[in-house]
Enzyme design. Structure first.
Site, short mmCIF file in Angstrom:
data_model
loop_
_atom_site.label_atom_id
_atom_site.label_comp_id
_atom_site.label_asym_id
_atom_site.label_seq_id
_atom_site.Cartn_x
_atom_site.Cartn_y
_atom_site.Cartn_z
N SER A 1 -34.54 44.58 -72.39
CA SER A 1 -33.30 45.16 -71.86
C SER A 1 -33.18 44.83 -70.38
CB SER A 1 -33.30 46.68 -72.03
OG SER A 1 -32.24 47.26 -71.31
N HIS A 2 -31.96 44.87 -69.86
CA HIS A 2 -31.74 44.72 -68.42
C HIS A 2 -32.39 45.86 -67.63
CE1 HIS A 2 -28.90 41.66 -69.43
NE2 HIS A 2 -28.47 41.53 -68.20
N SER A 3 -32.65 46.97 -68.33
CA SER A 3 -33.17 48.16 -67.66
C SER A 3 -34.54 48.51 -68.19
CB SER A 3 -32.19 49.33 -67.90
OG SER A 3 -32.88 50.56 -67.87
N GLY B 1 -32.03 43.49 -64.71
CA GLY B 1 -31.98 42.05 -64.97
C GLY B 1 -32.95 41.69 -66.07
N LEU C 1 -28.20 42.31 -73.93
CA LEU C 1 -27.01 41.45 -73.80
C LEU C 1 -27.19 40.42 -72.70
CD1 LEU C 1 -24.28 43.36 -71.81
CD2 LEU C 1 -26.41 44.43 -72.34
#
Lengths: 209, 136
Positions: free
Chosen positions: B13-15, B50, B75
């Protein structure tokens, strides 16, 4: 340099000079790229590319790869591992596939570079699933490849014009596509950075002649 | 491959908080005892939002038991980075696969299926099928 000898001309040192100059250009333009991205994206395009190209310049200064293909492949790897945003795998794939297409040749001519860059751009299109007119870096890269078939200056001009021409487009890929019609009226940051890198390619080629 | 171990699951995940939270949720919902190995690869190494190829390759190596590794992604750059690593060939373990699935529901389905001993095909199918669970 040897435009009269189509098989030669651009060696590893040329590609290292190009990518090192790209790092300087990205430093100079980082705030502008991030501003463009703030309008329709997540405001990190400039800082992401800055981190990536700094790593590219550092690695090339240390490793000094011996062929154009090796320079581009190593630089692509650096972008993939350091950028942290979508531009990392996209530009990383562009450089890596272009480098792979150049193979082990100790030096290449403009036509061979145009051919290889075309393969790199096709790989970017396949990875991201975008096509021309989607308001992405491809909008600048595809005309750049076509222009490079004529001259470096044509490539730079075509990419710059195409980047400007993304302004009225509606984004269909990436974070900006969530904005729908509100993405219209802003120049695409990816197309802008692509035009920047191609512009630096032309400057590097001119400086070497 | 398929040396009898369980399929490993990597959640990208980005987080960092999302990746580790979904890992915790999926393991919790997989129930009772030991679950298949799950690793979170969230955010950038400096704690920002990121995607980090280094965190992804480290997570994949951590959960790789020889039966394959299913990577679920949120995503954008998470998708592109995993696709690029797979195209590169040597940075992810053999049998690593990007699974096309919704992140949270797919992660739960993947961890449940892997924990029950499902192979990589079964894990990928279960995660992808989560697209079919409509909420209205």
């Amino acid at each position: 340099m040897a435009e009269q000898e189509p098989g030669t001309g651009l060696d590893a040192a040329f590609f290292t000079r190009w990518l090192t100059a790209c790092a300087a250009a990205v430093e100079r333009e980082a705030a502008h790229l991030t501003d463009l991205d703030a309008a329709i994206g997540d405001a990190d395009h400039g800082s992401n590319l800055q981190r990536g190209f700094r790593a590219v310049a550092d690695t090339l200064a240390k490793d000094e790869p011996a062929t154009p293909g090796a320079v581009l492949t190593l630089a692509g790897r650096q972008l993939i591992s350091t950028v942290g945003g979508a531009s990392g795998p996209l530009y990383g794939t562009l450089l890596r596939r272009t480098g792979k297409a150049l193979g082990d040749a100790p030096a290449v001519g403009r036509a061979a570079l145009a051919e290889a860059l075309g393969q790199g751009v096709a790989a970017v299109a396949q990875l991201g699933g975008a096509k021309a007119g989607d308001k992405t870096m491809l909008d600048a890269l595809e005309p750049a490849v076509a222009g490079l078939g004529q001259s470096y200056a044509d490539a730079a001009r075509a990419a710059a014009d195409a980047a400007e021409a993304t302004t009225p487009l509606q984004a269909r890929k990436g974070r900006a596509s969530y904005l729908g019609e509100r993405s219209i009226g802003h120049q695409d940051p990816g197309a802008t950075s692509a035009a920047l890198l191609i512009g630096v390619l032309a400057e590097t080629a001119e400086a070497g002649q | 491959m398929s040396a009898g171990g369980q399929v490993g699951i990597v959640l990208v995940s980005h987080s960092a908080a999302v990746a580790s939270g979904v890992a915790e949720l999926a393991k919790g919902l997989a129930g009772g005892g030991a679950t298949a190995p799950v690793a979170a690869a969230g955010g950038t190494p400096d704690g920002g939002l990121g995607t980090s190829s280094e965190l992804i390759t480290a997570a994949a190596a951590e959960v790789d038991g020889g039966a394959g590794v299913a990577l679920l992604v949120d995503l954008g750059s998470a998708v592109l980075t995993v696709k690029t690593l797979l195209a590169d060939g040597d940075e992810l373990p053999e049998g690593a696969r990007l699974v096309d699935a919704p992140f949270v529901e797919g992660a739960v389905a993947a961890v449940v299926t892997a924990s029950a001993g499902g192979d990589l095909d079964a894990v990928a199918a279960a995660a992808s099928e989560a697209y079919g669970y409509h909420k209205e």
